[in-house]
Design a protein around this motif. Sequence first.
Motif, PDB file in Angstrom:
ATOM      1  N   LEU A  13      -0.238   1.719   4.215  1.00 48.52           N
ATOM      2  CA  LEU A  13      -0.704   1.055   3.006  1.00 48.52           C
ATOM      3  C   LEU A  13      -1.733  -0.022   3.344  1.00 48.52           C
ATOM      4  N   PHE A  14      -1.458  -0.793   4.374  1.00 46.97           N
ATOM      5  CA  PHE A  14      -2.394  -1.835   4.790  1.00 46.97           C
ATOM      6  C   PHE A  14      -3.716  -1.226   5.248  1.00 46.97           C
ATOM      7  N   GLY A  19      -9.364  -0.255   4.198  1.00 48.13           N
ATOM      8  CA  GLY A  19     -10.485   0.667   4.081  1.00 48.13           C
ATOM      9  C   GLY A  19     -11.155   0.594   2.730  1.00 48.13           C
ATOM     10  N   LEU A  20     -10.374   0.412   1.690  1.00 46.31           N
ATOM     11  CA  LEU A  20     -10.948   0.327   0.353  1.00 46.31           C
ATOM     12  C   LEU A  20     -11.654  -1.001   0.103  1.00 46.31           C
TER      13      LEU A  20
END
Length: 75
Positions: A13-14, A19-20
């Motif tokens: 998730l991190f 990345g986003l």
Amino acid sequence: MTTRPLILRLSLLFALLAGLAGCASVEPWEKARFADYTMREDRDPLEDAMTSHIHFSREATHGGGGLGGGGCGCN
């Protein structure tokens, strides 16, 4: 043993969120900032000379900055 899948999920998730965070849309009128003289790599002749010197000193290579080829003699 139940904490390992949790840590893996949180890590994924991190990584996804990190990345986003790098994605951004640039409007056409904002693109002029990226074409500015201060954004160019070759704006400082002294830095170019020093970088060339470092490459020559460390890798025993010189020149060929704008030419293709991998040093094997084939172009």
